[in-house]
Design a protein around this motif. Structure first.
Motif, PDB file in Angstrom:
ATOM      1  N   PHE A   1      27.849   2.272 -35.851  1.00 22.44           N
ATOM      2  CA  PHE A   1      26.888   2.692 -34.836  1.00 22.44           C
ATOM      3  C   PHE A   1      26.161   1.491 -34.258  1.00 22.44           C
ATOM      4  CE2 PHE A   1      22.567   3.975 -33.682  1.00 22.44           C
ATOM      5  CZ  PHE A   1      22.868   4.857 -32.664  1.00 22.44           C
ATOM      6  N   CYS A   2      25.757   0.562 -35.099  1.00 21.08           N
ATOM      7  CA  CYS A   2      25.077  -0.653 -34.620  1.00 21.08           C
ATOM      8  C   CYS A   2      26.014  -1.489 -33.762  1.00 21.08           C
ATOM      9  CB  CYS A   2      24.570  -1.480 -35.793  1.00 21.08           C
ATOM     10  SG  CYS A   2      23.237  -0.695 -36.685  1.00 21.08           S
ATOM     11  N   ALA A   3      27.251  -1.592 -34.153  1.00 22.69           N
ATOM     12  CA  ALA A   3      28.215  -2.380 -33.373  1.00 22.69           C
ATOM     13  C   ALA A   3      28.446  -1.746 -32.003  1.00 22.69           C
ATOM     14  CB  ALA A   3      29.535  -2.500 -34.133  1.00 22.69           C
ATOM     15  N   LEU A   4      28.609  -0.426 -31.967  1.00 19.86           N
ATOM     16  CA  LEU A   4      28.796   0.254 -30.690  1.00 19.86           C
ATOM     17  C   LEU A   4      27.557   0.146 -29.809  1.00 19.86           C
ATOM     18  CD1 LEU A   4      30.703   3.497 -31.690  1.00 19.86           C
ATOM     19  CD2 LEU A   4      31.537   1.621 -30.293  1.00 19.86           C
ATOM     20  N   GLN A   5      26.404   0.279 -30.412  1.00 16.20           N
ATOM     21  CA  GLN A   5      25.169   0.164 -29.654  1.00 16.20           C
ATOM     22  C   GLN A   5      25.023  -1.244 -29.072  1.00 16.20           C
ATOM     23  OE1 GLN A   5      21.617   0.837 -31.946  1.00 16.20           O
ATOM     24  NE2 GLN A   5      20.587   1.757 -30.200  1.00 16.20           N
ATOM     25  N   PHE A   6      25.392  -2.245 -29.844  1.00 13.91           N
ATOM     26  CA  PHE A   6      25.341  -3.625 -29.362  1.00 13.91           C
ATOM     27  C   PHE A   6      26.309  -3.826 -28.199  1.00 13.91           C
ATOM     28  CE2 PHE A   6      26.701  -8.066 -29.464  1.00 13.91           C
ATOM     29  CZ  PHE A   6      25.475  -8.688 -29.324  1.00 13.91           C
ATOM     30  N   VAL A   7      27.513  -3.283 -28.307  1.00 15.99           N
ATOM     31  CA  VAL A   7      28.504  -3.422 -27.235  1.00 15.99           C
ATOM     32  C   VAL A   7      27.992  -2.759 -25.959  1.00 15.99           C
ATOM     33  CG1 VAL A   7      30.800  -2.672 -26.486  1.00 15.99           C
ATOM     34  CG2 VAL A   7      30.496  -3.692 -28.735  1.00 15.99           C
ATOM     35  N   PHE A   8      27.433  -1.557 -26.082  1.00 19.06           N
ATOM     36  CA  PHE A   8      26.910  -0.875 -24.897  1.00 19.06           C
ATOM     37  C   PHE A   8      25.692  -1.599 -24.317  1.00 19.06           C
ATOM     38  CE2 PHE A   8      29.077   3.035 -26.597  1.00 19.06           C
ATOM     39  CZ  PHE A   8      30.064   3.034 -25.612  1.00 19.06           C
ATOM     40  N   LEU A   9      24.910  -2.238 -25.166  1.00 17.69           N
ATOM     41  CA  LEU A   9      23.780  -3.024 -24.675  1.00 17.69           C
ATOM     42  C   LEU A   9      24.271  -4.237 -23.889  1.00 17.69           C
ATOM     43  CD1 LEU A   9      20.691  -3.388 -24.650  1.00 17.69           C
ATOM     44  CD2 LEU A   9      20.934  -4.710 -26.732  1.00 17.69           C
ATOM     45  N   VAL A  10      25.324  -4.868 -24.351  1.00 20.19           N
ATOM     46  CA  VAL A  10      25.914  -6.004 -23.628  1.00 20.19           C
ATOM     47  C   VAL A  10      26.435  -5.536 -22.267  1.00 20.19           C
ATOM     48  CG1 VAL A  10      27.846  -7.637 -23.631  1.00 20.19           C
ATOM     49  CG2 VAL A  10      26.456  -7.346 -25.678  1.00 20.19           C
ATOM     50  N   ILE A  11      27.125  -4.398 -22.262  1.00 23.56           N
ATOM     51  CA  ILE A  11      27.653  -3.862 -21.003  1.00 23.56           C
ATOM     52  C   ILE A  11      26.514  -3.530 -20.040  1.00 23.56           C
ATOM     53  CG2 ILE A  11      28.885  -1.904 -19.978  1.00 23.56           C
ATOM     54  CD1 ILE A  11      30.638  -1.906 -22.525  1.00 23.56           C
TER      55      ILE A  11
ATOM     56  N   PHE B   1      17.705 -12.548 -19.768  1.00 23.56           N
ATOM     57  CA  PHE B   1      17.534 -11.096 -19.870  1.00 23.56           C
ATOM     58  C   PHE B   1      18.293 -10.536 -21.066  1.00 23.56           C
ATOM     59  CE2 PHE B   1      19.070  -6.820 -18.770  1.00 23.56           C
ATOM     60  CZ  PHE B   1      17.852  -6.157 -18.764  1.00 23.56           C
ATOM     61  N   PHE B   2      19.502 -11.027 -21.273  1.00 21.01           N
ATOM     62  CA  PHE B   2      20.303 -10.573 -22.409  1.00 21.01           C
ATOM     63  C   PHE B   2      19.634 -10.931 -23.735  1.00 21.01           C
ATOM     64  CE2 PHE B   2      23.526 -11.645 -25.613  1.00 21.01           C
ATOM     65  CZ  PHE B   2      24.059 -10.381 -25.807  1.00 21.01           C
ATOM     66  N   VAL B   3      19.172 -12.167 -23.853  1.00 22.88           N
ATOM     67  CA  VAL B   3      18.518 -12.608 -25.093  1.00 22.88           C
ATOM     68  C   VAL B   3      17.239 -11.814 -25.335  1.00 22.88           C
ATOM     69  CG1 VAL B   3      17.338 -14.564 -26.180  1.00 22.88           C
ATOM     70  CG2 VAL B   3      19.557 -14.888 -25.099  1.00 22.88           C
ATOM     71  N   TYR B   4      16.468 -11.605 -24.266  1.00 20.23           N
ATOM     72  CA  TYR B   4      15.231 -10.837 -24.393  1.00 20.23           C
ATOM     73  C   TYR B   4      15.534  -9.391 -24.805  1.00 20.23           C
ATOM     74  CZ  TYR B   4      10.822  -8.636 -23.103  1.00 20.23           C
ATOM     75  OH  TYR B   4       9.662  -7.925 -23.118  1.00 20.23           O
ATOM     76  N   SER B   5      16.556  -8.805 -24.200  1.00 21.47           N
ATOM     77  CA  SER B   5      16.906  -7.418 -24.531  1.00 21.47           C
ATOM     78  C   SER B   5      17.380  -7.293 -25.965  1.00 21.47           C
ATOM     79  CB  SER B   5      18.001  -6.904 -23.586  1.00 21.47           C
ATOM     80  OG  SER B   5      17.536  -6.850 -22.279  1.00 21.47           O
ATOM     81  N   VAL B   6      18.235  -8.211 -26.374  1.00 26.02           N
ATOM     82  CA  VAL B   6      18.802  -8.108 -27.721  1.00 26.02           C
ATOM     83  C   VAL B   6      17.786  -8.506 -28.782  1.00 26.02           C
ATOM     84  CG1 VAL B   6      20.551  -9.052 -29.263  1.00 26.02           C
ATOM     85  CG2 VAL B   6      21.179  -8.393 -26.967  1.00 26.02           C
ATOM     86  N   LEU B   7      17.165  -9.646 -28.625  1.00 19.55           N
ATOM     87  CA  LEU B   7      16.273 -10.132 -29.684  1.00 19.55           C
ATOM     88  C   LEU B   7      14.970  -9.357 -29.758  1.00 19.55           C
ATOM     89  CD1 LEU B   7      16.718 -13.992 -29.507  1.00 19.55           C
ATOM     90  CD2 LEU B   7      17.755 -12.376 -31.080  1.00 19.55           C
ATOM     91  N   PHE B   8      14.379  -9.086 -28.622  1.00 19.84           N
ATOM     92  CA  PHE B   8      13.076  -8.428 -28.663  1.00 19.84           C
ATOM     93  C   PHE B   8      13.209  -6.908 -28.771  1.00 19.84           C
ATOM     94  CE2 PHE B   8       9.414  -6.439 -26.590  1.00 19.84           C
ATOM     95  CZ  PHE B   8       8.440  -6.852 -27.463  1.00 19.84           C
ATOM     96  N   HIS B   9      13.903  -6.325 -27.842  1.00 17.26           N
ATOM     97  CA  HIS B   9      13.952  -4.865 -27.810  1.00 17.26           C
ATOM     98  C   HIS B   9      14.818  -4.282 -28.927  1.00 17.26           C
ATOM     99  CE1 HIS B   9      12.570  -5.263 -23.542  1.00 17.26           C
ATOM    100  NE2 HIS B   9      11.710  -4.410 -24.060  1.00 17.26           N
ATOM    101  N   TRP B  10      16.002  -4.802 -29.086  1.00 17.73           N
ATOM    102  CA  TRP B  10      16.938  -4.170 -30.025  1.00 17.73           C
ATOM    103  C   TRP B  10      16.627  -4.560 -31.467  1.00 17.73           C
ATOM    104  CZ3 TRP B  10      21.760  -5.616 -32.617  1.00 17.73           C
ATOM    105  CH2 TRP B  10      22.521  -4.524 -32.978  1.00 17.73           C
ATOM    106  N   LEU B  11      16.559  -5.866 -31.742  1.00 18.13           N
ATOM    107  CA  LEU B  11      16.318  -6.303 -33.119  1.00 18.13           C
ATOM    108  C   LEU B  11      14.846  -6.179 -33.510  1.00 18.13           C
ATOM    109  CD1 LEU B  11      18.567  -9.473 -33.481  1.00 18.13           C
ATOM    110  CD2 LEU B  11      18.880  -7.253 -34.556  1.00 18.13           C
TER     111      LEU B  11
END
Length: 79
Positions: A34-44, A63-73
């Motif tokens: 689930f985490c892997a799929l969510q990460f892939v969809f976040l990248v897309i 934007f990608f770094v901010y989305s992944v590091l701040f929002h997701w992680l």
């Protein structure tokens, strides 16, 4: 069904009841897929956002770094 298995293969019945007892009252299972799929969809989604708003490469990466590091992680650790 269990009566038939009990008379023909009692080990299968024991194993089934053992597994059922082990997983009793376990409603949530961790699923790394689930985490892997969510990460892939976040990248897309980040790529689609950057393309649709014609953002430069540096802003797209930021934007990608901010989305992944701040929002997701970050928010994931808080929750």
């Amino acid at each position: 069904q269990m009566k038939t298995l009990l008379s023909t293969r009692p080990y299968v019945v024991y194993k089934t009841s053992y597994y059922r007892k082990q997983t009793k009252n376990h409603w949530a299972r961790d699923d790394p897929a689930f985490c892997a799929l969510q990460f892939v969809f976040l990248v897309i989604a980040c790529i689609a956002y950057s393309v649709s708003f014609r953002a430069p490469l540096s802003e797209s990466i930021a934007f990608f770094v901010y989305s992944v590091l701040f929002h997701w992680l970050g928010c994931g650790f808080v929750v």
